[in-house]
Design an enzyme around this catalytic site. Structure first.
Site, PDB file in Angstrom:
ATOM      1  NE  ARG A 218      48.356  21.808  32.634  1.00  0.00           N
ATOM      2  CZ  ARG A 218      48.312  21.776  33.974  1.00  0.00           C
ATOM      3  NH1 ARG A 218      49.084  20.969  34.649  1.00  0.00           N
ATOM      4  NH2 ARG A 218      47.477  22.533  34.645  1.00  0.00           N
TER       5      ARG A 218
ATOM      6  CE  LYS B  65      44.520  39.280  45.964  1.00  0.00           C
ATOM      7  NZ  LYS B  65      43.609  39.187  44.842  1.00  0.00           N
TER       8      LYS B  65
ATOM      9  CG  HIS C  38      45.738  45.448  40.903  1.00  0.00           C
ATOM     10  ND1 HIS C  38      45.182  44.464  41.672  1.00  0.00           N
ATOM     11  CD2 HIS C  38      44.720  46.278  40.579  1.00  0.00           C
ATOM     12  CE1 HIS C  38      43.886  44.685  41.803  1.00  0.00           C
ATOM     13  NE2 HIS C  38      43.575  45.779  41.147  1.00  0.00           N
TER      14      HIS C  38
ATOM     15  CE  LYS D 299      43.325  49.873  41.976  1.00  0.00           C
ATOM     16  NZ  LYS D 299      42.252  49.797  41.018  1.00  0.00           N
TER      17      LYS D 299
ATOM     18  CD  GLU E 171      35.510  44.058  43.513  1.00  0.00           C
ATOM     19  OE1 GLU E 171      35.598  43.737  42.322  1.00  0.00           O
ATOM     20  OE2 GLU E 171      35.922  43.363  44.438  1.00  0.00           O
TER      21      GLU E 171
ATOM     22  CG  ASP F 256      39.764  38.477  46.385  1.00  0.00           C
ATOM     23  OD1 ASP F 256      40.735  38.141  45.680  1.00  0.00           O
ATOM     24  OD2 ASP F 256      38.821  39.176  45.965  1.00  0.00           O
TER      25      ASP F 256
ATOM     26  CG  HIS G 262      43.980  44.827  46.903  1.00  0.00           C
ATOM     27  ND1 HIS G 262      45.184  44.608  46.288  1.00  0.00           N
ATOM     28  CD2 HIS G 262      43.083  44.059  46.232  1.00  0.00           C
ATOM     29  CE1 HIS G 262      45.018  43.743  45.309  1.00  0.00           C
ATOM     30  NE2 HIS G 262      43.755  43.395  45.249  1.00  0.00           N
TER      31      HIS G 262
ATOM     32  CE  LYS H 130      34.945  39.376  44.444  1.00  0.00           C
ATOM     33  NZ  LYS H 130      35.617  40.362  43.561  1.00  0.00           N
TER      34      LYS H 130
HETATM   35  C1  BG6 Z   1      41.640  41.660  42.903  1.00  0.00           C
HETATM   36  C2  BG6 Z   1      40.665  40.727  43.566  1.00  0.00           C
HETATM   37  O1  BG6 Z   1      42.887  41.595  43.530  1.00  0.00           O
HETATM   38  O2  BG6 Z   1      41.143  42.989  42.977  1.00  0.00           O
HETATM   39  C3  BG6 Z   1      39.315  40.819  42.905  1.00  0.00           C
HETATM   40  O3  BG6 Z   1      41.161  39.402  43.463  1.00  0.00           O
HETATM   41  C4  BG6 Z   1      38.828  42.239  42.867  1.00  0.00           C
HETATM   42  O4  BG6 Z   1      38.358  39.987  43.553  1.00  0.00           O
HETATM   43  C5  BG6 Z   1      39.904  43.169  42.309  1.00  0.00           C
HETATM   44  O5  BG6 Z   1      37.678  42.288  42.046  1.00  0.00           O
HETATM   45  C6  BG6 Z   1      39.494  44.615  42.478  1.00  0.00           C
HETATM   46  O6  BG6 Z   1      40.414  45.411  41.805  1.00  0.00           O
HETATM   47  P1  BG6 Z   1      40.022  46.869  41.296  1.00  0.00           P
HETATM   48  O7  BG6 Z   1      41.287  47.414  40.719  1.00  0.00           O
HETATM   49  O8  BG6 Z   1      38.916  46.687  40.291  1.00  0.00           O
HETATM   50  O9  BG6 Z   1      39.539  47.617  42.506  1.00  0.00           O
END
Ligand code: BG6
Length: 526
Positions: free
Chosen positions: A78, A185, A215, A219, A253, A272, A277, A377
């Site tokens: 936008r 996602k 993602h 990896k 994390e 999430d 994942h 987290k």
């Molecule tokens: C994302 C989540 O898909 O993956 C995040 O939305 C998370 O909350 C992240 O921090 C972690 O990815 P990675 O590659 O750092 O393990």
């Protein structure tokens, strides 16, 4: 001189790299081809995903010569910007990367364009189509398009409809080549909404055009799970309930929710990290060998794992699931606020930022073997890895002379930060007495590999350009994962003692070991 961490570990048997010299040049590479010319349309280009991930990954692919054919990138949002403004913004976002290669950056930047768009106005998308058709002739550009949705989930259905109705999803007509859509996602927030999103996508796109992104799958270390399991004959015979005692998959994390409270308050850790994942890692570890390394054959096998998941005992949540939320604490020497004090988070929020669950797969291979999935987290360390703990020796021949318990063998697949595979086994401790020392046989990706590891976003963008869906999710697996998780989410979100279920942990205190202790004290039967 060896790196410090290797010297510090006396029990480390270094295997180095598996492929060396001429062997490496003969290494089997799968699916080598170049992408055709394309236009990448980033919808939501003013957001931080474009700056942090998409454009840096494209620039790296470009620098590595992975995109030889002519291409264009059109950022849409936008915000009012012109091409120059967009290029400058991206250059700043790339930071140091651009300074070292100014000429490359200039050539790359010429391919970046910007087009303002109104998400709720179909004529705005029709105008985008006209713009996409312009300037293609004479530049060797083909009419192939990738629409990358880098927008909040709430805008996805609307935008998919706009793209479709303005004719931008069409393939093979009036000189158009292919059209693909990349969607990040979360795919919905439960089974119902995931199915609804999929219906909108399928109103305009066919399945071969839809690229659902996770993602983690790109990896290198995650891709390697299938190579490790199915390109070696020695592991598969022991990859089952007879030899494996348990499998632990962890993604811990140190980061908090950062600036994403708006999204996270709706999601929490189960949506999430688990729906995507963690469930993907579980499938890669548990699946049977596919008949061929082809996208649909691999995805069929994952789906078979999800179909075999034992329904979660929602009546006994606390015995199988631990949920937590981070409080204030110290992470890497820095004081950090608790989740409830983060900007945008409700002060009474009951959203979990940590979960540990035990799941079972009811099939011949895995009956009775627990899989522990943990993610959180503001943990004590940033570590993603998978540990397979093997069973104890069936009978200890050393029982009369040893007097000590023989620790079991462990295979660890390090995903981050240690990109390695380690096998822990017992050896004789040198000396006159019978005594054991556990040692580690270790393979590290970085060591001796000529080719740098490819960043996940680079790999996914490249595969999308090539039309290879292997590392993207198929809708049936998305829905099966939701079918498994939705009852858990419902049970957690509607239970009367919701706050009692939540473990409030101090930021920075839970590392992998502490989580294991927690599992042992809170989950029954471990
Ligand atoms: C994302 C989540 O898909 O993956 C995040 O939305 C998370 O909350 C992240 O921090 C972690 O990815 P990675 O590659 O750092 O393990």
């Amino acid at each position: 001189m060896k790196p410090e961490d290797e010297q510090a570990d006396p029990g480390l048997l270094d295997l180095g790299t598996a492929t060396t010299g001429t062997e490496r040049s003969m290494a089997t590479s799968i699916g080598e081809k170049d992408p055709e010319s394309f236009t990448l349309v980033i919808i939501g280009a003013s957001g931080d995903l474009t700056e942090r991930k998409i454009v840096p990954a494209l620039f790296d692919l470009y620098r590595k010569g992975e995109i030889p054919a002519p291409f264009r990138v059109v950022g849409c949002a936008r915000t009012h910007l012109d091409d120059q403004g967009f290029r400058e913004k991206m250059r700043k976002a790339l930071g140091k990367k651009t300074r070292s290669s100014d000429a490359e950056w200039k050539a790359f930047a010429e391919r970046l364009h910007y087009w303002s768009i109104d998400y709720s106005d179909e004529s705005s998308f029709v105008a985008l189509g006209t713009f996409l058709n312009s300037g293609v002739q004479g530049q060797g550009m083909a009419q192939n398009r990738i629409f990358y949705l880098a927008i909040p989930p709430s805008l996805c259905e609307l935008t998919v409809g706009m793209i479709g109705r303005s004719g931008l999803a069409a393939e093979g007509t009036e000189g158009y080549g292919w059209s693909r859509i990349v969607i990040e996602k979360p795919f919905g927030r439960d089974l119902k909404s995931a199915a609804a999103l999929d219906r909108s996508l399928h109103e305009h796109f066919n399945e071969h055009q839809i690229f659902r992104m996770d993602h983690y799958l790109a990896k290198e270390t995650v891709q390697n799970i299938l190579m490790f399991r199915f390109a070696n004959a020695i592991f598969e015979p022991i990859w089952n309930r007879r030899y494996v005692d348990s499998v632990t998959i962890r993604a811990l994390e140190t980061l908090g929710v950062e600036h994403r409270a708006g999204y996270y308050e709706q999601a929490g850790v189960l949506r999430d990290m688990f729906q995507n994942h963690m469930m993907q890692l579980l499938a890669l570890m548990a699946m049977d060998p596919p008949s061929a390394f082809e996208a649909d054959r691999v995805r069929d096998e994952k789906v078979r794992v999800y179909r075999s998941l034992r329904p979660f005992p929602v009546g006994r949540l606390n015995d199988y699931l631990i949920l937590g939320q981070y409080g204030p604490g110290v992470v890497r020497g820095k004081e950090v606020p608790g989740y409830r004090e983060e900007p945008g988070v409700r002060p009474t929020s009951l959203i979990p930022t940590f979960a540990s669950m035990r799941v079972f797969i009811d099939n011949w291979r895995w009956q009775g073997t627990p899989f522990y999935l943990t993610s959180g987290k503001r943990m004590g360390e940033k570590v993603t890895n998978i540990t397979i703990q093997f069973k104890e020796v069936p009978h200890s021949v050393f029982r009369n002379v040893l007097g000590e318990h023989i620790a079991v063998n462990c295979l660890t697949m390090g995903i981050y930060p240690d990109e390695r595979i380690s096998l822990m086994f017992q050896t004789k401790h040198p000396g006159p007495r019978v005594s054991l020392t556990p040692v580690t046989m270790d393979f590290r990706y970085a060591q001796g590999q000529e080719d740098a590891l490819m960043e996940a976003y680079e790999k996914l963008l490249l595969d999308c350009m090539l039309g290879d869906q292997m590392l993207f999710l198929r809708q049936d697996s998305v829905e099966l994962c939701w079918s498994f998780l939705t009852p858990i989410l419902n049970a957690c979100e509607t239970c009367s003692d919701r706050s009692e279920m939540l473990l409030f942990y101090e930021s920075g205190t839970l590392d992998a070991e502490a989580v294991e202790r927690l599992n042992r004290t809170r989950m029954v039967g471990i």
